[in-house]
Scaffold this motif. Sequence first.
Motif, PDB file in Angstrom:
ATOM      1  N   LEU A 239       7.802   5.416  14.395  1.00 34.38           N
ATOM      2  CA  LEU A 239       7.988   6.298  15.222  1.00 34.38           C
ATOM      3  C   LEU A 239       7.956   6.347  16.185  1.00 34.38           C
ATOM      4  O   LEU A 239       6.899   6.571  16.758  1.00 34.38           O
TER       5      LEU A 239
ATOM      6  N   GLY B 145       0.742   5.382   0.131  1.00 38.55           N
ATOM      7  CA  GLY B 145       0.016   6.661   0.453  1.00 38.55           C
ATOM      8  C   GLY B 145       0.173   7.605  -0.530  1.00 38.55           C
ATOM      9  O   GLY B 145       0.750   7.507  -1.384  1.00 38.55           O
ATOM     10  N   GLY B 146      -0.174   8.790  -0.332  1.00 35.33           N
ATOM     11  CA  GLY B 146      -0.837  10.148  -1.439  1.00 35.33           C
ATOM     12  C   GLY B 146       0.614  10.501  -1.279  1.00 35.33           C
ATOM     13  O   GLY B 146       1.182  10.410  -2.944  1.00 35.33           O
TER      14      GLY B 146
ATOM     15  N   ASP C 286       4.941  11.360  17.019  1.00 34.70           N
ATOM     16  CA  ASP C 286       5.633  11.818  15.537  1.00 34.70           C
ATOM     17  C   ASP C 286       6.282  12.985  15.091  1.00 34.70           C
ATOM     18  O   ASP C 286       6.904  13.701  15.976  1.00 34.70           O
TER      19      ASP C 286
ATOM     20  N   ARG D  86       7.066  15.354  13.454  1.00 37.32           N
ATOM     21  CA  ARG D  86       7.154  16.259  13.557  1.00 37.32           C
ATOM     22  C   ARG D  86       6.707  17.419  14.729  1.00 37.32           C
ATOM     23  O   ARG D  86       6.882  18.644  15.130  1.00 37.32           O
TER      24      ARG D  86
ATOM     25  N   LYS E 206      -0.670   9.192  13.633  1.00 29.10           N
ATOM     26  CA  LYS E 206      -1.477   8.841  12.246  1.00 29.10           C
ATOM     27  C   LYS E 206      -0.357   8.138  10.478  1.00 29.10           C
ATOM     28  O   LYS E 206      -1.441   7.391  10.146  1.00 29.10           O
TER      29      LYS E 206
ATOM     30  N   THR F 203       5.074   4.088   2.994  1.00 32.43           N
ATOM     31  CA  THR F 203       4.340   6.104   3.963  1.00 32.43           C
ATOM     32  C   THR F 203       6.054   6.656   3.414  1.00 32.43           C
ATOM     33  O   THR F 203       7.173   6.758   2.442  1.00 32.43           O
ATOM     34  N   ASP F 204       5.623   7.489   3.578  1.00 33.20           N
ATOM     35  CA  ASP F 204       6.949   8.766   3.945  1.00 33.20           C
ATOM     36  C   ASP F 204       7.827   8.634   5.324  1.00 33.20           C
ATOM     37  O   ASP F 204       8.772   9.519   5.452  1.00 33.20           O
TER      38      ASP F 204
ATOM     39  N   LYS G 197       1.002  -1.164  -0.088  1.00 30.46           N
ATOM     40  CA  LYS G 197       0.026   0.440  -0.349  1.00 30.46           C
ATOM     41  C   LYS G 197       1.004   1.338  -0.028  1.00 30.46           C
ATOM     42  O   LYS G 197       1.797   1.390   0.961  1.00 30.46           O
TER      43      LYS G 197
HETATM   44  P1  ADP Z   1       0.283   7.687   3.949  1.00 31.00           P
HETATM   45  O1  ADP Z   1      -0.059   9.229   2.944  1.00 31.00           O
HETATM   46  O2  ADP Z   1       1.081   7.081   3.343  1.00 31.00           O
HETATM   47  O3  ADP Z   1      -0.695   7.144   4.565  1.00 31.00           O
HETATM   48  P2  ADP Z   1       0.427  10.147   6.661  1.00 31.00           P
HETATM   49  O4  ADP Z   1       0.274  10.896   6.085  1.00 31.00           O
HETATM   50  O5  ADP Z   1      -1.290   9.669   7.084  1.00 31.00           O
HETATM   51  O6  ADP Z   1       0.642   9.406   5.281  1.00 31.00           O
HETATM   52  O7  ADP Z   1       0.757   8.929   8.114  1.00 31.00           O
HETATM   53  C1  ADP Z   1       2.711   9.403   7.581  1.00 31.00           C
HETATM   54  C2  ADP Z   1       3.102  10.589   8.830  1.00 31.00           C
HETATM   55  O8  ADP Z   1       2.071  10.275   9.771  1.00 31.00           O
HETATM   56  C3  ADP Z   1       4.449  11.101   8.855  1.00 31.00           C
HETATM   57  O9  ADP Z   1       5.048  11.971   8.157  1.00 31.00           O
HETATM   58  C4  ADP Z   1       4.124  11.507  10.242  1.00 31.00           C
HETATM   59  O10 ADP Z   1       3.953  13.168  10.246  1.00 31.00           O
HETATM   60  C5  ADP Z   1       3.043  11.112  10.982  1.00 31.00           C
HETATM   61  N1  ADP Z   1       3.259  10.037  12.240  1.00 31.00           N
HETATM   62  C6  ADP Z   1       2.318  10.786  13.114  1.00 31.00           C
HETATM   63  N2  ADP Z   1       2.800   9.399  14.557  1.00 31.00           N
HETATM   64  C7  ADP Z   1       3.859   8.954  13.700  1.00 31.00           C
HETATM   65  C8  ADP Z   1       4.010   7.830  14.656  1.00 31.00           C
HETATM   66  N3  ADP Z   1       4.816   7.298  15.308  1.00 31.00           N
HETATM   67  N4  ADP Z   1       5.094   7.304  13.231  1.00 31.00           N
HETATM   68  C9  ADP Z   1       5.568   7.960  12.258  1.00 31.00           C
HETATM   69  N5  ADP Z   1       5.360   8.574  11.531  1.00 31.00           N
HETATM   70  C10 ADP Z   1       3.995   9.411  12.659  1.00 31.00           C
END
Ligand code: ADP
Length: 453
Positions: free
Chosen positions: A229, A7-8, A232, A234, A259, A223-224, A5
């Motif tokens: 992790l 993601g965007g 988050d 960010r 997320k 994903t990105d 899968k």
């Molecule tokens: P996708 O579009 O690939 O589904 P998302 O934006 O939904 O990606 O999810 C990836 C994002 O989730 C990461 O860029 C990060 O900012 C956020 N994120 C929040 N908590 C975590 C975490 N514990 N580990 C990794 N990413 C996290």
Amino acid sequence: MIVMKFGGTSVADAACMREVAALVAEALPQGPLVVLSATARTTDALFEAARKAEEGDLGGAMDLQRTLMLRHRGLAGDLFPDGIPEGLDNALVELGGEMDLLLRGVALLRELSPRSMDAIASIGERLSTRIFAAHIGAPWVDARTVMRTDDRFGAAQPQGPELEALAGRILAPLLGPGRAAVTQGYIGATARGLTTTLGRGGSDFSAALLGAALGAQDIQIWTDVEGVLTCDPRVVPEAQPIAELSFAEAAELAAFGAKVLHPATIQPAVEAGIPVTVRHTRRPHGRFTTITAEVRTGRPITALASRGPVTVLTVASAKMLNQSGFLASLFQVFSRRRISVDLIATAEVSVSLTVDADAPLDALLEDLGEFATVGVARGRTIVAIVGEQLKLTPGVTGRCFGALREINVEMISMGANEINLSFVVKEEDAKPALRALHAALIGVGPEPARRSA
Ligand code: ADP
Ligand code: ASP
Ligand code: MG
């Protein structure tokens, strides 16, 4: 077979799609089912266009429609510099026309039901998958022929047995060593063929459901970030990838706001006993996270997450004193009003609970007012500490409180599974709380630091 899968952000433009194509080519011997999200920002744009139409701003909605279609046409043009193949061209024209009609319908009625919203939102995944399937020359499958759901539009529930039968009949024959197929995440359809969605971020859930239905060996969420992790990134830039997570830890983290995984993702994988891996599309050979039933690393604390805003309700009644049945009548009110509760803490004559910030409270408060007094505190955030070893490690709570000494903690709850310790703080205190907890409990290093308590 496996499920991959993306993601965007992984399919944001032609360069990204080429990278994804290379990853799929590498995995071809494993017979990958490719599940895609809409390209980055597309679902948001579709929601915005729908709202503009609902407000009667058809011009604004149409501008967004044109921009979106031009962006996708540009993406397809980059992938096919000698001309977009006829089949793809027709599909793009058809999707553009469908979006046009739907938005006009909404604008005409000035009414946007969840059902109309799902129909409009589905355009995003249908666009990205059409383009990608044409690019890699693999069969395109309309997820609505497989992902059978109920009719809770906007948060549809998958219908397991039907979904499994449809996946076996429609998807399985397309997959096998050397063969891939492409389908959409996030979207599905009812038995009557009405388009539904699984809720925002639902493509992860789609991947897990389809992987479970097809008996995949691995469900890969690309994903990105380099996996799940420790927090988050960010909020805590020094957050580190976690090599291994248990299903329970991943489920708690997702439910409490990480997320990176849709909260419902883990359940189908657990039931089918299939590992889920979370990987970085741009660093495919870098670090990643494996989520399995058993976690073998002995960390006291695995990761932190936060979810907000939430509202804290404090229900107090002298009737609670030495009375049985008070909690039963309290929760009956929540059940009747269909409001779900996340955290609970009880004292002798009061109960504190958290509910989503947008939960409709008027009727609930009226009902509760008949037998208790209720305090309402809005603008709060839940900060959760998750770890399999939490229950076994003495002194963790002490270290948490030490880290949070500058922050006013309003509610505390230890999950009954003992792998989740949650605090409620004011929204503005959430980031400082996460940073302080991360520094004190996890620290920096290639793996979450091991600490002996
Ligand atoms: P996708 O579009 O690939 O589904 P998302 O934006 O939904 O990606 O999810 C990836 C994002 O989730 C990461 O860029 C990060 O900012 C956020 N994120 C929040 N908590 C975590 C975490 N514990 N580990 C990794 N990413 C996290
Ligand atoms: N495209 C949908 C969303 O943005 C689903 C997903 O990406 O998982 O919510
Ligand atoms: Mg996501």
